[in-house]
Enzyme design. Structure first.
Site, PDB file in Angstrom:
ATOM      1  N   CYS A  47      -3.247  -3.917  -8.431  1.00 39.87           N
ATOM      2  CA  CYS A  47      -3.226  -2.895  -9.475  1.00 39.87           C
ATOM      3  C   CYS A  47      -2.541  -1.612  -9.007  1.00 39.87           C
ATOM      4  CB  CYS A  47      -4.654  -2.549  -9.876  1.00 39.87           C
ATOM      5  SG  CYS A  47      -5.596  -3.973 -10.361  1.00 39.87           S
ATOM      6  N   ARG A  64       4.207  -4.347  -6.566  1.00 40.25           N
ATOM      7  CA  ARG A  64       2.895  -4.681  -6.013  1.00 40.25           C
ATOM      8  C   ARG A  64       2.301  -5.927  -6.671  1.00 40.25           C
ATOM      9  NH1 ARG A  64       0.179  -0.130  -3.668  1.00 40.25           N
ATOM     10  NH2 ARG A  64      -1.779  -0.858  -4.503  1.00 40.25           N
ATOM     11  N   TRP A  99      -3.821  -6.436 -11.889  1.00 42.40           N
ATOM     12  CA  TRP A  99      -3.763  -7.763 -11.276  1.00 42.40           C
ATOM     13  C   TRP A  99      -5.178  -8.301 -11.391  1.00 42.40           C
ATOM     14  CZ3 TRP A  99      -5.350 -10.073  -6.412  1.00 42.40           C
ATOM     15  CH2 TRP A  99      -4.644 -11.241  -6.103  1.00 42.40           C
ATOM     16  N   ASN A 127      -8.646   1.095 -10.062  1.00 43.45           N
ATOM     17  CA  ASN A 127      -8.306   0.071  -9.068  1.00 43.45           C
ATOM     18  C   ASN A 127      -9.529  -0.159  -8.198  1.00 43.45           C
ATOM     19  OD1 ASN A 127      -5.730  -0.015  -9.939  1.00 43.45           O
ATOM     20  ND2 ASN A 127      -4.832   0.981  -8.130  1.00 43.45           N
ATOM     21  N   GLY A 128      -9.743  -1.399  -7.783  1.00 40.02           N
ATOM     22  CA  GLY A 128     -10.879  -1.688  -6.916  1.00 40.02           C
ATOM     23  C   GLY A 128     -11.866  -2.588  -7.637  1.00 40.02           C
ATOM     24  N   GLU A 131       5.949 -18.992   9.168  1.00 33.37           N
ATOM     25  CA  GLU A 131       6.454 -17.947   8.284  1.00 33.37           C
ATOM     26  C   GLU A 131       7.546 -18.497   7.359  1.00 33.37           C
ATOM     27  OE1 GLU A 131       5.544 -15.241   7.275  1.00 33.37           O
ATOM     28  OE2 GLU A 131       7.310 -14.241   6.498  1.00 33.37           O
ATOM     29  N   LYS A 182       7.248 -18.372   3.327  1.00 33.77           N
ATOM     30  CA  LYS A 182       8.279 -17.754   2.477  1.00 33.77           C
ATOM     31  C   LYS A 182       8.701 -18.720   1.385  1.00 33.77           C
ATOM     32  CE  LYS A 182       7.972 -14.629   3.180  1.00 33.77           C
ATOM     33  NZ  LYS A 182       7.242 -13.640   3.888  1.00 33.77           N
ATOM     34  N   GLU A 231       5.899 -19.362  -1.234  1.00 32.16           N
ATOM     35  CA  GLU A 231       5.602 -18.192  -2.067  1.00 32.16           C
ATOM     36  C   GLU A 231       6.563 -18.048  -3.239  1.00 32.16           C
ATOM     37  OE1 GLU A 231       5.811 -15.141   1.124  1.00 32.16           O
ATOM     38  OE2 GLU A 231       4.061 -14.318   0.101  1.00 32.16           O
ATOM     39  N   HIS A 266       0.427 -36.266  15.617  1.00 31.65           N
ATOM     40  CA  HIS A 266      -1.036 -36.337  15.522  1.00 31.65           C
ATOM     41  C   HIS A 266      -1.519 -36.409  14.073  1.00 31.65           C
ATOM     42  CE1 HIS A 266      -1.359 -35.843  19.789  1.00 31.65           C
ATOM     43  NE2 HIS A 266      -0.529 -34.807  19.712  1.00 31.65           N
ATOM     44  N   LYS A 273       1.733  -7.535  -4.036  1.00 27.29           N
ATOM     45  CA  LYS A 273       2.351  -6.956  -2.843  1.00 27.29           C
ATOM     46  C   LYS A 273       1.313  -6.399  -1.876  1.00 27.29           C
ATOM     47  CE  LYS A 273       5.740  -5.725  -0.212  1.00 27.29           C
ATOM     48  NZ  LYS A 273       6.280  -6.819   0.604  1.00 27.29           N
TER      49      LYS A 273
HETATM   50  C1  F6R Z   1       3.883 -12.721   2.402  1.00 23.11           C
HETATM   51  C2  F6R Z   1       3.172 -11.463   2.386  1.00 23.11           C
HETATM   52  C3  F6R Z   1       1.691 -11.501   2.611  1.00 23.11           C
HETATM   53  C4  F6R Z   1       1.261 -10.273   3.399  1.00 23.11           C
HETATM   54  C5  F6R Z   1      -0.269 -10.194   3.492  1.00 23.11           C
HETATM   55  C6  F6R Z   1      -0.711  -9.015   4.332  1.00 23.11           C
HETATM   56  O1  F6R Z   1       5.238 -12.572   2.143  1.00 23.11           O
HETATM   57  O2  F6R Z   1       3.744 -10.440   2.191  1.00 23.11           O
HETATM   58  O3  F6R Z   1       1.289 -12.668   3.234  1.00 23.11           O
HETATM   59  O4  F6R Z   1       1.828 -10.342   4.671  1.00 23.11           O
HETATM   60  O5  F6R Z   1      -0.809 -10.075   2.201  1.00 23.11           O
HETATM   61  O6  F6R Z   1      -0.219  -7.840   3.819  1.00 23.11           O
HETATM   62  P1  F6R Z   1      -0.059  -6.535   4.695  1.00 23.11           P
HETATM   63  O7  F6R Z   1       0.970  -6.799   5.724  1.00 23.11           O
HETATM   64  O8  F6R Z   1       0.370  -5.479   3.715  1.00 23.11           O
HETATM   65  O9  F6R Z   1      -1.394  -6.264   5.309  1.00 23.11           O
END
Ligand code: F6R
Length: 589
Positions: free
Chosen positions: A2, A27, A75, A99-100, A465, A469, A472, A488, A584
């Site tokens: 949010c 976000r 969100w 928010n929260g 990673e 990516k 996602e 395994h 985000k």
């Molecule tokens: C993936 C991504 C998330 C963040 C995770 C932690 O592309 O961005 O997996 O890495 O939500 O977020 P931060 O780094 O902001 O604590």
């Protein structure tokens, strides 16, 4: 996650609210809304989906000299993403954005229901405005304070009411909120971006602060009025624009060369690593390190483990923050607690940081957002200097996290890898012919039943990673595996419809990883190998530079895996910058 905006005393509040919400789009959100106070009424407009839906609706509304407003991107946490559940939530004469999470909302709701008060949404937020109106007896601030006394949980709140229309009431506990100003106008936002270009200085609210604004800011902590601690805001918005690229993610991948130069500036010196933010005494009596983080930041932490243990000979454990926080871990005082976070607001990571502090550990944050909750909580911070990252899928922040950990490993181990670090930065300049090749190759990887990314040593977290990516933004199932682990179990999945991206380092365990690729090829898996050395058996091959340091290979492979994920997702027709279901900044657990 949010986002919140608000403003008062400004000529065109609607413009600020919409523009501000656009700045917070990155976000992640599923609905949005604004409440605007004008000479006639308190007007609330909400829409599900993208902000353009809200904009279309707003265009149809006639405002008569509007003078204040609040806005929100939601969100969904409590209740589905519908217009009724979107913020602002209204009562008979007031509106609120939040928010929260209000943890005791059900209790409050039950109490108000018994009093005959009706609710129209499934959200926790609606109790705030209903409780406010319930307590209102002629003094809005008094009623607002009673609400704050009664609600538990995390919040950033803005509330406006027709009873006192020239004010906005605000409060912060656990979720970020900023109040900012220029000569005559006052603005709110949940992060810097919307404020840039409107305000010139900002007060970052601390937990427990609340108050109201009219043509001034009246800020309180407990019962005492306090003076805001204003800091100048940056003035340049340009860096947050797409700059000719199709997506922010693409721009951010291309930016990594500059960002890494910025990240290492003054830190990677010919005489070794220097961190102005640290002194060697800070590490006295430290025998272990725990790294706590989530998602991409966790993967960076895993790379950090290999590097710190190898270069500094300090034992490192890397923990997923959402697990660590509930595990009653054994925390000893000779352990340095490191958190890694792009946003600085990730609830799980923040909680582990608080837990470590409570246990008396020294804490260090690697973070991209100055003044964020994590930065404010940690004993020391190394800022990542990645600039605003708008693509929901993290790219340049990851690059800076890994680079910072590499420098930290050298700092702790008194190692000097000045040239290798510069070489690693150099290979992040995107080679457009490789990008073209990836664009072409991507069309072969749109079907199938999934991807395995495999690698050994530091290339294992890079495999994790790369897989994250891809899944996602393309919504294709992908997993990262240590190359030696395939036999395994996972190798049972190998067939022509299993796509394997093999990260084949020339510098670390080349022959062993090659054998693992052979095992997969023998079972007919379709293989894309990324390496400096061509191997006959692979179906597809992307060549990287011939270098002597594995970290240089790492950074070049990182760019390729990011571009591959992006090109596959673009071919699938997905919104690369705002993938479905993702946010985000994850400020709830
Ligand atoms: C993936 C991504 C998330 C963040 C995770 C932690 O592309 O961005 O997996 O890495 O939500 O977020 P931060 O780094 O902001 O604590």
């Amino acid at each position: 996650m949010c986002g919140i905006v608000g403003c008062i005393g400004i000529n065109d509040p609607v413009k600020y609210l919409i523009e501000g919400l656009k700045e917070l789009e990155y976000r992640g959100y599923d609905s949005s809304g604004i409440a605007v106070m004008d000479e006639e009424d308190l007007k609330i407009i909400k829409a599900v989906g993208k902000l353009k839906n809200l904009e279309e609706k707003v265009k149809k509304i006639k405002f008569k000299n509007p003078f204040s407003g609040i806005g929100h991107t939601r969100w969904a946490t409590h209740g589905k993403p519908t217009e009724l559940n979107a913020h602002p939530h209204k009562g008979h004469f007031s509106a609120v954005v939040h928010n929260g999470i209000i943890e005791n909302y059900q209790e409050i709701k039950n109490k108000l229901l018994k009093e005959g008060i009706e609710f129209i949404s499934q959200t926790d937020t609606e109790v705030i405005v209903k409780l406010f109106e319930y307590y209102y007896e002629g003094d809005a601030f008094k009623a607002f304070k009673r609400v704050l006394d009664e609600i538990d949980g995390a919040y950033a709140i803005l509330l406006i009411t027709k009873k006192e229309p020239k004010k906005i009431f605000f409060a912060k506990k656990g979720s970020p909120l900023i109040v900012a100003k220029n000569d005559k106008e006052i603005f709110f936002a949940s992060s810097d971006a919307p404020l840039i270009g409107y305000a010139n200085s900002a007060h970052y609210l601390e937990d427990g602060e609340f108050g109201w604004v009219d043509d001034e800011i009246h800020l309180f902590n407990d019962e005492k009025e306090i003076i805001p601690a204003f800091k100048p805001l940056p003035s340049n918005k340009e860096s947050a624009k797409k700059g000719g690229f199709r997506f922010y993610m693409e721009k951010e991948i291309y930016e990594q060369f500059d960002v890494l130069k910025e990240n290492t500036l003054g830190r990677n010196t010919k005489d070794g690593i220097k961190f102005d933010e640290l002194d060697k005494e800070f590490f006295d009596d430290i025998n272990n390190i725990i790294i706590s983080a989530c998602g991409t930041s966790y993967h960076a932490g895993l790379v950090g483990k290999y590097l710190i243990e190898r270069n500094a000979k300090i034992r490192v454990d890397v923990e997923v923050a959402s697990e660590l926080r509930y595990r009653d871990p054994l925390l000893s005082k000779d352990t340095l607690f490191v958190v890694i976070s792009q946003s600085g607001e990730t609830a799980d990571t923040l909680e582990t940081l608080k837990m470590a502090k409570k246990a008396g550990l020294k804490t260090l944050a690697l973070c991209n957002v100055d003044n964020s909750s994590i930065v404010r909580e940690a004993d020391r911070t190394i800022l990542l200097r990645a600039g605003i990252e708008k693509g929901v899928a993290s790219t340049k922040a990851f690059a800076t996290q890994v680079m910072t950990l590499w420098m930290l490993a050298n700092y702790l181990g008194d190692k000097n890898e000045y040239d290798a670090i510069n070489e690693a930065i150099e290979v992040t300049k995107v080679d457009t012919s490789i990008h073209e090749k990836i664009k072409r190759l991507s069309k072969r990887y749109l079907h199938g039943h999934g991807f395995f990314f495999i690698g050994r040593d530091i290339f294992y977290p890079l495999a994790l990673e790369g897989a994250l990516k891809l899944k996602e933004i393309s919504y294709i199932h992908a997993e990262g595996y240590p190359a030696g682990e395939m036999k395994h179990g996972p190798i049972a999945l190998a067939d022509p419809e299993l796509f394997v991206v093999a990260l084949l380092s020339k510098n670390i365990l080349f022959e062993k990883t090659k054998s693992n690729i052979e095992e997969l090829v023998a079972r007919d898996a379709t293989t894309l190998t990324i390496s400096s050395e061509y191997i006959e058996m692979t179906d597809d091959f992307i060549k990287i530079s011939e270098v002597n340091h594995p970290m240089v290979e790492f950074f070049e492979m990182m760019i390729i895996t990011q571009l591959l994920a992006m090109e596959v997702a673009i071919r699938m027709g997905n919104d690369v910058d705002m993938p479905r279901n993702l946010a985000k900044s994850v400020t709830v657990e």
